[in-house]
Design an enzyme around this catalytic site. Structure first.
Site, mmCIF file in Angstrom:
data_model
loop_
_atom_site.group_PDB
_atom_site.id
_atom_site.type_symbol
_atom_site.label_atom_id
_atom_site.label_comp_id
_atom_site.label_asym_id
_atom_site.label_seq_id
_atom_site.Cartn_x
_atom_site.Cartn_y
_atom_site.Cartn_z
ATOM 1 N N ASP A 284 0.840 -1.200 0.000
ATOM 2 C CA ASP A 284 0.000 0.000 0.000
ATOM 3 C C ASP A 284 0.876 1.251 0.000
ATOM 4 O O ASP A 284 0.647 2.194 -0.755
ATOM 5 C CB ASP A 284 -0.872 0.074 1.269
ATOM 6 C CG ASP A 284 -1.820 -1.093 1.430
ATOM 7 O OD1 ASP A 284 -3.012 -0.909 1.213
ATOM 8 O OD2 ASP A 284 -1.363 -2.197 1.775
ATOM 9 N N GLU B 252 -5.415 7.098 0.017
ATOM 10 C CA GLU B 252 -5.916 6.398 1.200
ATOM 11 C C GLU B 252 -4.927 6.426 2.350
ATOM 12 O O GLU B 252 -5.312 6.530 3.505
ATOM 13 C CB GLU B 252 -6.241 4.924 0.896
ATOM 14 C CG GLU B 252 -6.565 4.222 2.188
ATOM 15 C CD GLU B 252 -6.958 2.752 2.061
ATOM 16 O OE1 GLU B 252 -7.563 2.271 3.004
ATOM 17 O OE2 GLU B 252 -6.667 2.121 1.033
ATOM 18 N N ASP C 10 -6.676 4.859 -4.291
ATOM 19 C CA ASP C 10 -6.528 3.730 -3.380
ATOM 20 C C ASP C 10 -5.450 2.849 -3.991
ATOM 21 O O ASP C 10 -5.683 2.151 -4.979
ATOM 22 C CB ASP C 10 -7.836 2.954 -3.211
ATOM 23 C CG ASP C 10 -7.707 1.901 -2.114
ATOM 24 O OD1 ASP C 10 -6.557 1.572 -1.742
ATOM 25 O OD2 ASP C 10 -8.737 1.407 -1.626
ATOM 26 N N ASP D 268 -6.653 -1.658 -3.229
ATOM 27 C CA ASP D 268 -7.998 -1.938 -2.727
ATOM 28 C C ASP D 268 -8.098 -3.445 -2.538
ATOM 29 O O ASP D 268 -7.727 -4.205 -3.435
ATOM 30 C CB ASP D 268 -9.030 -1.444 -3.753
ATOM 31 C CG ASP D 268 -10.463 -1.606 -3.266
ATOM 32 O OD1 ASP D 268 -10.728 -1.331 -2.088
ATOM 33 O OD2 ASP D 268 -11.317 -1.996 -4.082
ATOM 34 N N THR E 65 -6.898 -4.928 0.620
ATOM 35 C CA THR E 65 -5.659 -5.277 1.331
ATOM 36 C C THR E 65 -5.800 -6.577 2.123
ATOM 37 O O THR E 65 -4.889 -7.407 2.117
ATOM 38 C CB THR E 65 -5.214 -4.137 2.276
ATOM 39 O OG1 THR E 65 -5.090 -2.942 1.513
ATOM 40 C CG2 THR E 65 -3.876 -4.437 2.922
ATOM 41 N N HIS F 240 -17.748 -8.265 5.151
ATOM 42 C CA HIS F 240 -18.456 -7.324 6.023
ATOM 43 C C HIS F 240 -19.957 -7.448 5.819
ATOM 44 O O HIS F 240 -20.540 -6.755 5.003
ATOM 45 C CB HIS F 240 -18.001 -5.891 5.764
ATOM 46 C CG HIS F 240 -16.543 -5.701 6.006
ATOM 47 N ND1 HIS F 240 -15.594 -6.030 5.065
ATOM 48 C CD2 HIS F 240 -15.868 -5.251 7.084
ATOM 49 C CE1 HIS F 240 -14.396 -5.774 5.560
ATOM 50 N NE2 HIS F 240 -14.528 -5.301 6.774
ATOM 51 N N GLY G 287 -13.175 -5.925 -1.994
ATOM 52 C CA GLY G 287 -12.760 -4.746 -2.745
ATOM 53 C C GLY G 287 -13.853 -4.117 -3.583
ATOM 54 O O GLY G 287 -14.563 -4.807 -4.323
ATOM 55 N N LYS H 255 -15.505 -5.517 -7.164
ATOM 56 C CA LYS H 255 -16.946 -5.681 -7.354
ATOM 57 C C LYS H 255 -17.398 -4.990 -8.639
ATOM 58 O O LYS H 255 -18.242 -5.502 -9.383
ATOM 59 C CB LYS H 255 -17.712 -5.149 -6.157
ATOM 60 C CG LYS H 255 -17.546 -6.025 -4.916
ATOM 61 C CD LYS H 255 -18.341 -5.445 -3.771
ATOM 62 C CE LYS H 255 -17.933 -5.939 -2.403
ATOM 63 N NZ LYS H 255 -16.564 -5.682 -1.987
ATOM 64 N N ASP I 17 -12.224 4.437 -2.364
ATOM 65 C CA ASP I 17 -12.669 3.104 -2.802
ATOM 66 C C ASP I 17 -13.629 3.212 -3.983
ATOM 67 O O ASP I 17 -13.732 2.283 -4.785
ATOM 68 C CB ASP I 17 -13.428 2.374 -1.688
ATOM 69 C CG ASP I 17 -12.582 2.075 -0.472
ATOM 70 O OD1 ASP I 17 -11.453 1.584 -0.657
ATOM 71 O OD2 ASP I 17 -13.042 2.323 0.658
#
Ligand code: NAG
Ligand code: NAG
Length: 326
Positions: free
Chosen positions: A67, A90, A134, A137, A139, A214, A236, A240, A263
């Site tokens: 990152d 980010e 980002d 994305d 990570t 999530h 990510g 998506k 994101d």
């Protein structure tokens, strides 16, 4: 390069090359095997961590050497080329480390430079542009070896609206070609997309892509209300939207505060350049001005071209809408 190329095309053309370079850095770090993982919030007192989790800020709390290095590559390259645009990454402001000279990208995607600029962007000035970065994305997926979930995101906003950008997937097709160049999806509203051929989602079933890790009650309530035939759970925001661009799903629905502007800026711009839409769960576009707050506090609702965005949003239960006030 001709002096007459409009700034927006130069920024996009440079971002395409820069994202690919950053993707190579991400792979090099993985190949060396020293990820240098730090948990961004662990230095905070417990109650602060709890607070961050409450506001949904825990999603991005893992940071690796990849990152940090990829962000240095992107921000240094773009800010040298375009000193007067705003760039927000980010990883925040990283200390001014010496970076290898081959991380500094100076070339441009020729195809974009030669394109005809959409009329509304011909006079776009540096002060109108905000680039949201980002560098990596997905990570957590990167550290878990789910490599195709990883993307490098460079989003371009003009006047506070996401209008284009680059999604680079360094590990595209890595099962068959681990050392391949990856894949770059780019777009600019009014110009179109490049680097890939947009797919067409199946017409005989309805497929939603959403978060892999999530899932809370609101996320599930929203999904249940839309009654999909299939759910594709991947990591990510970039990945998506790749699923949407490739025609593997019709919608990306995430009733959660877990994402941030970096994101979604690039995914929104590329998806909208392909004729889709990415908004909050009420159907409103996010503000990507330089003074905008970071969280995507009203969730994410994205659809491909041909799906009625508004109709689909209207199927969300009232309590889901109420859970994400402005
Ligand atoms: C950036 O802005 C400064 C101050 O307005 C100006 O002198 C300079 O020429 C600009 N640089 C570029 C590359 O546009
Ligand atoms: C940011 O600034 C713009 C223009 O000055 C303004 O319209 C917008 O409401 C501001 N947004 C936030 C989140 O403060």
């Amino acid at each position: 390069m001709a002096q007459s190329v409009p700034l927006i095309l130069k920024v996009l053309a440079s971002s395409i090359k820069t994202a690919a370079r950053a993707g190579k850095i991400v792979k090099d770090v993985m190949d060396k095997g020293e990820l240098g993982i730090v948990h961004k919030n662990t230095t905070l007192p417990t109650f602060m961590n709890y607070f961050f989790r409450l506001i949904g800020a825990s999603k991005n709390d893992v940071q690796t050497e990849a990152d940090r290095s990829a962000q240095r590559c992107i921000i240094t390259s773009l800010s040298r080329q375009f000193p007067n645009i705003t760039i927000i990454g980010e990883e925040g402001t990283l200390d001014e480390a010496e970076i290898p000279s081959d991380w500094i990208v100076t070339d441009f995607d020729e195809c974009v430079l030669k394109s005809t600029c959409p009329p509304k962007f011909i006079d776009t000035k540096p002060e109108d542009i905000v680039v949201w970065v980002d560098p990596l994305d997905g990570t957590s997926e990167y550290t878990e070896g789910l490599l195709d979930h990883v993307t490098v995101l460079i989003g371009i906003a003009v006047g506070g609206k996401s209008v284009g950008g680059v999604i680079h997937q360094p590990y595209y097709d890595y099962h068959t070609n681990r050392n391949g160049p990856g894949k770059t999806y780019w777009g600019l509203v009014g110009l179109g997309v490049g680097g890939f051929t947009p797919g067409k989602a199946p017409s005989d079933k309805f497929i939603i892509t959403t978060s892999r890790s999530h899932r809370d009650e609101m996320v599930n309530r929203a999904l249940n209300a839309l009654n999909p035939d299939e759910i594709i759970s991947v990591g990510g925001a970039g990945h998506k939207v790749v699923v949407l661009l490739e025609g593997r799903a019709h919608a990306y629905v995430y009733a959660s505060r877990g994402c941030k502007k970096w994101d979604t800026c690039a995914p929104e711009g590329v998806l909208e350049a392909a004729g889709g839409l990415l908004t909050d769960i009420h159907g409103k576009h996010y503000d990507y001005s330089k003074n905008a707050s970071f969280p995507d506090a009203q969730g994410i609702f994205a659809t491909v071209q041909g799906v009625n965005h508004k109709d689909l949003i209207s199927k969300l239960p009232e309590e889901v809408h109420k859970a994400f006030p402005y």
